[in-house]
Design a protein around this motif. Structure first.
Motif, PDB file in Angstrom:
ATOM      1  N   GLU A   1      14.370  28.137  28.081  1.00  0.00           N
ATOM      2  CA  GLU A   1      13.484  29.195  28.706  1.00  0.00           C
ATOM      3  C   GLU A   1      11.996  28.711  28.962  1.00  0.00           C
ATOM      4  O   GLU A   1      11.705  29.061  29.935  1.00  0.00           O
ATOM      5  CB  GLU A   1      13.790  30.439  27.729  1.00  0.00           C
ATOM      6  N   SER A   2      11.603  28.083  28.106  1.00  0.00           N
ATOM      7  CA  SER A   2      10.234  27.361  28.441  1.00  0.00           C
ATOM      8  C   SER A   2      10.176  26.509  29.312  1.00  0.00           C
ATOM      9  O   SER A   2       9.103  25.878  29.797  1.00  0.00           O
ATOM     10  CB  SER A   2       9.605  27.125  27.118  1.00  0.00           C
ATOM     11  N   GLY A   3      11.230  25.723  29.741  1.00  0.00           N
ATOM     12  CA  GLY A   3      11.500  24.752  30.876  1.00  0.00           C
ATOM     13  C   GLY A   3      11.381  23.365  30.388  1.00  0.00           C
ATOM     14  O   GLY A   3      11.291  22.361  31.068  1.00  0.00           O
ATOM     15  N   TRP A   4      11.817  23.161  29.048  1.00  0.00           N
ATOM     16  CA  TRP A   4      11.685  21.916  28.541  1.00  0.00           C
ATOM     17  C   TRP A   4      12.953  21.152  29.066  1.00  0.00           C
ATOM     18  O   TRP A   4      13.028  19.980  29.295  1.00  0.00           O
ATOM     19  CB  TRP A   4      11.717  21.843  26.946  1.00  0.00           C
ATOM     20  N   PHE A   5      13.958  22.007  29.181  1.00  0.00           N
ATOM     21  CA  PHE A   5      15.314  21.491  29.982  1.00  0.00           C
ATOM     22  C   PHE A   5      15.614  22.523  30.691  1.00  0.00           C
ATOM     23  O   PHE A   5      15.673  23.570  30.809  1.00  0.00           O
ATOM     24  CB  PHE A   5      16.397  21.176  28.532  1.00  0.00           C
ATOM     25  N   ASP A   6      16.815  22.006  31.642  1.00  0.00           N
ATOM     26  CA  ASP A   6      17.277  22.836  32.643  1.00  0.00           C
ATOM     27  C   ASP A   6      18.374  23.678  32.183  1.00  0.00           C
ATOM     28  O   ASP A   6      18.883  24.656  32.687  1.00  0.00           O
ATOM     29  CB  ASP A   6      18.005  21.800  33.907  1.00  0.00           C
ATOM     30  N   SER A   7      19.223  23.112  30.947  1.00  0.00           N
ATOM     31  CA  SER A   7      20.119  23.880  30.463  1.00  0.00           C
ATOM     32  C   SER A   7      20.189  23.617  28.917  1.00  0.00           C
ATOM     33  O   SER A   7      19.829  22.330  28.592  1.00  0.00           O
ATOM     34  CB  SER A   7      21.563  23.563  31.050  1.00  0.00           C
ATOM     35  N   LYS A   8      21.340  24.300  28.408  1.00  0.00           N
ATOM     36  CA  LYS A   8      21.529  23.877  26.931  1.00  0.00           C
ATOM     37  C   LYS A   8      22.183  22.395  26.650  1.00  0.00           C
ATOM     38  O   LYS A   8      21.932  21.756  25.969  1.00  0.00           O
ATOM     39  CB  LYS A   8      22.436  24.976  26.366  1.00  0.00           C
ATOM     40  N   ALA A   9      22.986  22.238  27.747  1.00  0.00           N
ATOM     41  CA  ALA A   9      23.854  21.193  27.708  1.00  0.00           C
ATOM     42  C   ALA A   9      22.916  19.911  28.022  1.00  0.00           C
ATOM     43  O   ALA A   9      23.061  18.993  27.385  1.00  0.00           O
ATOM     44  CB  ALA A   9      24.856  21.043  28.979  1.00  0.00           C
ATOM     45  N   ASP A  10      21.736  20.056  28.996  1.00  0.00           N
ATOM     46  CA  ASP A  10      20.721  18.875  29.009  1.00  0.00           C
ATOM     47  C   ASP A  10      20.058  18.569  27.611  1.00  0.00           C
ATOM     48  O   ASP A  10      19.836  17.512  27.123  1.00  0.00           O
ATOM     49  CB  ASP A  10      19.633  19.351  30.147  1.00  0.00           C
ATOM     50  N   ALA A  11      19.875  19.745  27.069  1.00  0.00           N
ATOM     51  CA  ALA A  11      19.078  19.555  25.644  1.00  0.00           C
ATOM     52  C   ALA A  11      19.948  18.774  24.835  1.00  0.00           C
ATOM     53  O   ALA A  11      19.247  17.791  23.970  1.00  0.00           O
ATOM     54  CB  ALA A  11      18.426  21.037  25.062  1.00  0.00           C
ATOM     55  N   VAL A  12      21.225  19.202  24.689  1.00  0.00           N
ATOM     56  CA  VAL A  12      22.197  18.759  23.519  1.00  0.00           C
ATOM     57  C   VAL A  12      22.227  17.116  23.965  1.00  0.00           C
ATOM     58  O   VAL A  12      22.210  16.298  23.200  1.00  0.00           O
ATOM     59  CB  VAL A  12      23.351  19.455  23.693  1.00  0.00           C
ATOM     60  N   ARG A  13      22.590  17.042  25.241  1.00  0.00           N
ATOM     61  CA  ARG A  13      22.670  15.406  25.593  1.00  0.00           C
ATOM     62  C   ARG A  13      21.199  14.558  25.200  1.00  0.00           C
ATOM     63  O   ARG A  13      21.436  13.599  24.731  1.00  0.00           O
ATOM     64  CB  ARG A  13      22.875  15.436  27.205  1.00  0.00           C
ATOM     65  N   ALA A  14      20.285  15.346  25.542  1.00  0.00           N
ATOM     66  CA  ALA A  14      18.917  14.436  25.223  1.00  0.00           C
ATOM     67  C   ALA A  14      18.854  14.266  23.707  1.00  0.00           C
ATOM     68  O   ALA A  14      18.416  13.121  23.083  1.00  0.00           O
ATOM     69  CB  ALA A  14      17.760  15.490  25.344  1.00  0.00           C
ATOM     70  N   ALA A  15      19.021  15.205  22.918  1.00  0.00           N
ATOM     71  CA  ALA A  15      19.348  15.017  21.379  1.00  0.00           C
ATOM     72  C   ALA A  15      20.192  13.913  20.953  1.00  0.00           C
ATOM     73  O   ALA A  15      19.892  13.182  20.066  1.00  0.00           O
ATOM     74  CB  ALA A  15      19.559  16.396  20.878  1.00  0.00           C
ATOM     75  N   VAL A  16      21.337  14.040  21.662  1.00  0.00           N
ATOM     76  CA  VAL A  16      22.265  13.050  21.220  1.00  0.00           C
ATOM     77  C   VAL A  16      21.727  11.465  21.450  1.00  0.00           C
ATOM     78  O   VAL A  16      22.176  10.359  20.782  1.00  0.00           O
ATOM     79  CB  VAL A  16      23.662  13.235  21.921  1.00  0.00           C
ATOM     80  N   ARG A  17      21.164  11.486  22.663  1.00  0.00           N
ATOM     81  CA  ARG A  17      20.975  10.236  23.140  1.00  0.00           C
ATOM     82  C   ARG A  17      19.698   9.721  21.927  1.00  0.00           C
ATOM     83  O   ARG A  17      19.553   8.378  21.891  1.00  0.00           O
ATOM     84  CB  ARG A  17      20.045  10.484  24.481  1.00  0.00           C
ATOM     85  N   ASP A  18      18.604  10.709  21.997  1.00  0.00           N
ATOM     86  CA  ASP A  18      17.594  10.290  20.800  1.00  0.00           C
ATOM     87  C   ASP A  18      18.220  10.029  19.561  1.00  0.00           C
ATOM     88  O   ASP A  18      17.809   8.782  18.875  1.00  0.00           O
ATOM     89  CB  ASP A  18      16.756  11.549  20.449  1.00  0.00           C
ATOM     90  N   PHE A  19      19.132  10.523  18.834  1.00  0.00           N
ATOM     91  CA  PHE A  19      19.847  10.230  17.892  1.00  0.00           C
ATOM     92  C   PHE A  19      20.681   8.781  17.985  1.00  0.00           C
ATOM     93  O   PHE A  19      20.413   7.829  16.982  1.00  0.00           O
ATOM     94  CB  PHE A  19      21.085  11.191  17.259  1.00  0.00           C
ATOM     95  N   VAL A  20      21.368   8.633  18.941  1.00  0.00           N
ATOM     96  CA  VAL A  20      21.952   7.334  18.854  1.00  0.00           C
ATOM     97  C   VAL A  20      20.914   6.130  18.940  1.00  0.00           C
ATOM     98  O   VAL A  20      20.998   5.078  18.687  1.00  0.00           O
ATOM     99  CB  VAL A  20      22.860   7.289  20.259  1.00  0.00           C
ATOM    100  N   SER A  21      19.746   6.352  20.154  1.00  0.00           N
ATOM    101  CA  SER A  21      18.725   5.387  20.151  1.00  0.00           C
ATOM    102  C   SER A  21      18.247   4.978  18.771  1.00  0.00           C
ATOM    103  O   SER A  21      17.952   3.808  18.370  1.00  0.00           O
ATOM    104  CB  SER A  21      17.596   5.971  21.093  1.00  0.00           C
ATOM    105  N   HIS A  22      17.799   6.003  18.113  1.00  0.00           N
ATOM    106  CA  HIS A  22      17.122   5.811  16.887  1.00  0.00           C
ATOM    107  C   HIS A  22      17.983   5.394  15.460  1.00  0.00           C
ATOM    108  O   HIS A  22      17.677   4.539  14.971  1.00  0.00           O
ATOM    109  CB  HIS A  22      16.577   7.265  16.370  1.00  0.00           C
ATOM    110  N   ARG A  23      19.263   5.621  15.827  1.00  0.00           N
ATOM    111  CA  ARG A  23      20.280   5.188  14.658  1.00  0.00           C
ATOM    112  C   ARG A  23      20.612   3.690  15.061  1.00  0.00           C
ATOM    113  O   ARG A  23      20.651   2.876  14.108  1.00  0.00           O
ATOM    114  CB  ARG A  23      21.446   5.807  14.975  1.00  0.00           C
TER     115      ARG A  23
END
Length: 67
Positions: A21-43
């Motif tokens: 809602e605050s505009g950080w992501f276009d959708s919940k799916a985009d937010a979850v994809r970003a979180a998974v990418r960050d996790f995989v990258s840091h892992r």
């Protein structure tokens, strides 16, 4: 692309909604994809570090055996 269904605690779902809602992501799916990418990258970085530390330990042990 694969589809994933997940359940989140209410508090985490509310934070996800607020991020969208605050505009950080276009959708919940985009937010979850970003979180998974960050996790995989840091892992991946953590795994590399773990392997490097094991290599260093091996080299130190090998040097001690030669002395």
């Amino acid at each position: 692309m694969s589809t994933l269904t997940l359940e989140l605690p209410d508090a985490l779902a509310a934070e996800l909604d607020a991020a969208v809602e605050s505009g950080w992501f276009d959708s919940k799916a985009d937010a979850v994809r970003a979180a998974v990418r960050d996790f995989v990258s840091h892992r991946g970085l953590a795994l590399q570090e773990q392997q490097q530390l094991a290599d260093i330990e091996w080299a130190v042990d090998a040097a001690k055996k030669r002395s």
